[in-house]
Every structure is written in C-alpha cells, then in structure tokens.
Design a protein around this motif. Sequence first.
Motif, PDB file in Angstrom:
ATOM      1  N   TRP A 180      -5.692  -3.821   1.980  1.00 19.74           N
ATOM      2  CA  TRP A 180      -4.720  -2.742   1.727  1.00 19.74           C
ATOM      3  C   TRP A 180      -5.442  -1.411   1.812  1.00 19.74           C
ATOM      4  O   TRP A 180      -6.574  -1.303   1.310  1.00 19.74           O
ATOM      5  CB  TRP A 180      -4.125  -2.890   0.324  1.00 19.74           C
ATOM      6  N   ASP A 212      -6.265   0.541  -1.686  1.00 19.13           N
ATOM      7  CA  ASP A 212      -7.125  -0.366  -2.467  1.00 19.13           C
ATOM      8  C   ASP A 212      -8.529  -0.367  -1.876  1.00 19.13           C
ATOM      9  O   ASP A 212      -9.535  -0.326  -2.594  1.00 19.13           O
ATOM     10  CB  ASP A 212      -6.604  -1.806  -2.427  1.00 19.13           C
ATOM     11  N   GLN A 224      -0.250   4.358   3.701  1.00 21.01           N
ATOM     12  CA  GLN A 224      -0.407   4.463   2.244  1.00 21.01           C
ATOM     13  C   GLN A 224      -1.071   5.796   1.918  1.00 21.01           C
ATOM     14  O   GLN A 224      -1.540   6.483   2.830  1.00 21.01           O
ATOM     15  CB  GLN A 224      -1.233   3.276   1.715  1.00 21.01           C
ATOM     16  N   ASP A 266       5.300   1.207  -5.607  1.00 14.66           N
ATOM     17  CA  ASP A 266       6.450   0.491  -5.056  1.00 14.66           C
ATOM     18  C   ASP A 266       7.793   0.635  -5.779  1.00 14.66           C
ATOM     19  O   ASP A 266       8.743   1.142  -5.217  1.00 14.66           O
ATOM     20  CB  ASP A 266       6.136  -1.003  -4.952  1.00 14.66           C
ATOM     21  N   ILE A 304       6.961  -3.523 -10.621  1.00 13.20           N
ATOM     22  CA  ILE A 304       5.796  -2.757 -11.057  1.00 13.20           C
ATOM     23  C   ILE A 304       6.027  -1.243 -11.036  1.00 13.20           C
ATOM     24  O   ILE A 304       7.020  -0.760 -10.514  1.00 13.20           O
ATOM     25  CB  ILE A 304       4.557  -3.138 -10.213  1.00 13.20           C
ATOM     26  N   TRP A 305       5.100  -0.536 -11.606  1.00  8.81           N
ATOM     27  CA  TRP A 305       5.126   0.934 -11.690  1.00  8.81           C
ATOM     28  C   TRP A 305       6.300   1.453 -12.509  1.00  8.81           C
ATOM     29  O   TRP A 305       6.874   2.491 -12.204  1.00  8.81           O
ATOM     30  CB  TRP A 305       5.146   1.567 -10.285  1.00  8.81           C
ATOM     31  N   PHE A 330      -8.557  -8.155 -10.421  1.00 11.35           N
ATOM     32  CA  PHE A 330      -7.952  -7.178  -9.518  1.00 11.35           C
ATOM     33  C   PHE A 330      -8.972  -6.110  -9.131  1.00 11.35           C
ATOM     34  O   PHE A 330      -9.590  -5.460  -9.992  1.00 11.35           O
ATOM     35  CB  PHE A 330      -6.733  -6.551 -10.190  1.00 11.35           C
ATOM     36  N   TRP A 377      -9.184  -2.875  -7.755  1.00 11.97           N
ATOM     37  CA  TRP A 377      -9.372  -1.442  -8.018  1.00 11.97           C
ATOM     38  C   TRP A 377      -9.606  -1.111  -9.489  1.00 11.97           C
ATOM     39  O   TRP A 377      -9.994   0.018  -9.797  1.00 11.97           O
ATOM     40  CB  TRP A 377      -8.303  -0.584  -7.362  1.00 11.97           C
TER      41      TRP A 377
HETATM   42  C1  GLC Z   1       1.156  -3.219  -4.899  1.00 12.55           C
HETATM   43  C2  GLC Z   1       0.891  -1.773  -5.337  1.00 12.55           C
HETATM   44  C3  GLC Z   1       0.181  -1.031  -4.218  1.00 12.55           C
HETATM   45  C4  GLC Z   1      -1.099  -1.768  -3.849  1.00 12.55           C
HETATM   46  C5  GLC Z   1      -0.804  -3.229  -3.491  1.00 12.55           C
HETATM   47  C6  GLC Z   1      -2.075  -4.047  -3.332  1.00 12.55           C
HETATM   48  O1  GLC Z   1       2.016  -3.249  -3.804  1.00 12.55           O
HETATM   49  O2  GLC Z   1       2.065  -1.124  -5.678  1.00 12.55           O
HETATM   50  O3  GLC Z   1      -0.129   0.282  -4.629  1.00 12.55           O
HETATM   51  O4  GLC Z   1      -1.724  -1.147  -2.792  1.00 12.55           O
HETATM   52  O5  GLC Z   1      -0.062  -3.825  -4.526  1.00 12.55           O
HETATM   53  O6  GLC Z   1      -2.836  -4.006  -4.503  1.00 12.55           O
END
Ligand code: GLC
Length: 409
Positions: free
Chosen positions: A44, A47, A112, A170, A341-342, A400, A402
């Motif tokens: 990603w 990330d 992104q 997201d 999420i978020w 995870f 990051w």
């Molecule tokens: C989710 C997050 C996004 C991130 C992705 C991979 O989609 O919202 O920001 O890049 O996961 O971790």
Amino acid sequence: MDREQLEAGARNILLTNLRRGVADWNGKEYSFVCPSLTGYPFQWFWDSCFHAIALIHLDQEQAKAEMRTLMSGALPDGFIPHIIFWEMEKQPDFLSRNIVGQTSPFYSSTMQPPIIAYTVERIYQATGDESFREEALPVLTAFYRWVRRVRDPDNDGLIAVIQPEEAGTDCSPKYDEILGLEELSNQGFIAALRKVYEAYEPMRGDDARILAADIFHVEDVLVNSIYAMGLRSLSRLLGSSPEAEEFSQEADKVRDALLSKCWDEEAGAFFDLSGVAEKPVKVVTISSLMPLILEDLPRPIVERLVDQWVTDPQHFWTPYPLPSVPASDPKFMPGNPRGFIWRGPSWVNTNWFLSHALRRHGYTDLADTIVARSHECIEKSGFREYYHPYTAEGLGARDFGWSTLILDM
Ligand code: GLC
C-alpha cells in the motif's frame, strides 16, 4: 518498554511482514513490508512510506528498497498506484473482492495521500546517498506533476480524490452523506463503494471524465495537507533549480487554497470540499486538524485548532488521543468497529503526523503526551492497526506495520 524492546518488537513485525521476490506478471524484483500478513498482504502506498520511515531507524538499506519497490510501480504517465498486488497469486480471495483495480488486475487505479517525497527526503537526510536521491527525483517529479495535472481540474491548487480509500481514511463519517450511506457498517460502506465503481465503469481509468462526472469528487483536507508537505520536500530535494521553484510555488498555492477555501472561521476547523461546486463538508474529524503539519500555518489558526479541538476532552483529548473522530460526534464509535474504520479509534500514523506538527508549533508537552500515550497503547496491546481511545485496547489487524512509526516519534 524501553527503546531497545520497542525496536526489537518493531523489527520483528517489519521482518515478518517483509515480502521479497520477483513478480510473475512484470518480472520485476520487489522487496517491501506489507501492512499485515492476514488483512493487507500487498503493498500500500502510504503504508509503504510509513514503513520506510520506521526502517530508517532499523535498516536503512531496507528503507531504500521499500521506496525503490514502490517507485518501480510508477506508470509511464507518472501515476503511482495505491495498492500494488505483487504476489497476486497468493491471495485469490482478496483479489476477487477488489474493486479498485479498474485498468489492471495487478494494481489499483487510485492514489493515496502523496507523502512519498517526504519519505525519500528523510531517507536521503539519514543516509546522504546521492545516487538514491538522483534515482528517485525523476519518478517523484513525474508523480507530483501527474497529481497536479490530473487531480486539480479547476486549477485552484487543491487536488481531488475520486473515492474515499484514496484519502486513506476509508469509512470516515465525513463521507457518509456524499456516499449516500444507507447502512452504518462496513458492509454498507462496501455496498456504497461498489455503486461508485459501477458508475465509473464506462469511464474506466479516465480520471478527467470521472472527476467531471462529479460522483465522488472531494478536495480532502488531509490529502491536500500531505500534498503540500510532499511538495515542500520535493522542492528541497531538487536543490536550487527552476523545478524546485515550480514545486515550492505549488506548495504555497495549496496552503493558500486550504486557508481561503477550507478554513471555516465560525466553526474553527478545516472542512473538505465536495463536488465540482465545492460544498464544504461540515463534519469535524482528524482531517480537520491535519493542516497543523504545515509549518507556515498562521499562528491564530494553530492556536484555535489546539485550544478548541485538540486539548478539549470532549473532542480529541481522550485518555489515548487522538481519536479519528471527536468524542462529541454522535457517530463516534470508539470500540471495535468491525472493519468500519476511521470512526473513533486512535491511529499511530495520525499521531505521528500531529505530534511532530505540534512540537514544531511549540507545543512540546502536548507532543510528548501524544507520544507517551501511543507508546502505552503499544505496550499494553502490541502493534495493532488502531486503538480504543479510552482504554488503549488494540483493535483491527495484528502485527500492523505502520504502528512501528513509534520509533520515529
Ligand atoms: C485501510 C486504511 C488505509 C491503509 C490500508 C492498508 O484501508 O484505511 O489507510 O492504507 O488499510 O493498511
């Protein structure tokens, strides 16, 4: 956990999530850290940039490899995708659910938040590696020019995203109305996203038409703040040259547009603009604070954001700050959102941005507290995707990537 233990934990995750090989579909070598082996097994964009920043503290050669792999995904027009499916054969399930690969099954046709130039600058500062800088510059200049050419059709400096995942936040409630979200759940979100993609179908890969169609057209404050930050880095990386001047002026333009178009003096917050008509989306989220990352944000605005939002326990100053949505919002969901999420939990990446930003604006104690609480979350619950803002409970993906940004905080 002392520094040594934290580094050992981070190293363990970054090594476990490290993917290396040669892709069958383009014959290119790759070497990158995936966000999570179970939930997010590919590369990603943002990330990857965060992983590289953490790696500066552990393995600088791997930090360069991470960025080289990401840059090797650039297309001839400059675009760099938000996901590259290097090991696509390994995850048939994930790919069958993927709706973002509009023009190729091997990468998404979306972007992104453009933090890549900042990351390259940090690696360059840490290593002094001239050949790395020289190799990166053409890719970076082509990418930032792509962003401007394709994503700023009204030429006001602010770039637009065409679907919420492009902003990296997201399911943020700020998009609910634009998406016409009927059911407040991850399923509801995916259904809404599918509708967006169905509408995009006849315009596959033609961003100009997609933006003009005005289906999801958001000049997002988080994305544009990071864009301005990236432009500044790129300009510095270019040294003194006409190109450096070009990107520095662009950064000024983005900052000026954030101030003149997104800042709402009455509300004391920055709001995204929706649609070609640029209707302010008056929902406060973590994005509304993100212009703090701009070093030249006017002081009265910095103070207003800090006093009114950041440090108020009713909004963002929860025991484990900073939640992605203020606690005062009726839609605030601090607990396990089941993939939705978020919408409440605290994330290490936004804490990384904002702790550095607050420190630069002179708020040392606030920055220290954000770092200490982020550290506590990791100590209590491990390197998780996000954390409960009242209890530090770890939520979302395990191991995870990051969250290792803590090493850079
Ligand atoms: C989710 C997050 C996004 C991130 C992705 C991979 O989609 O919202 O920001 O890049 O996961 O971790």
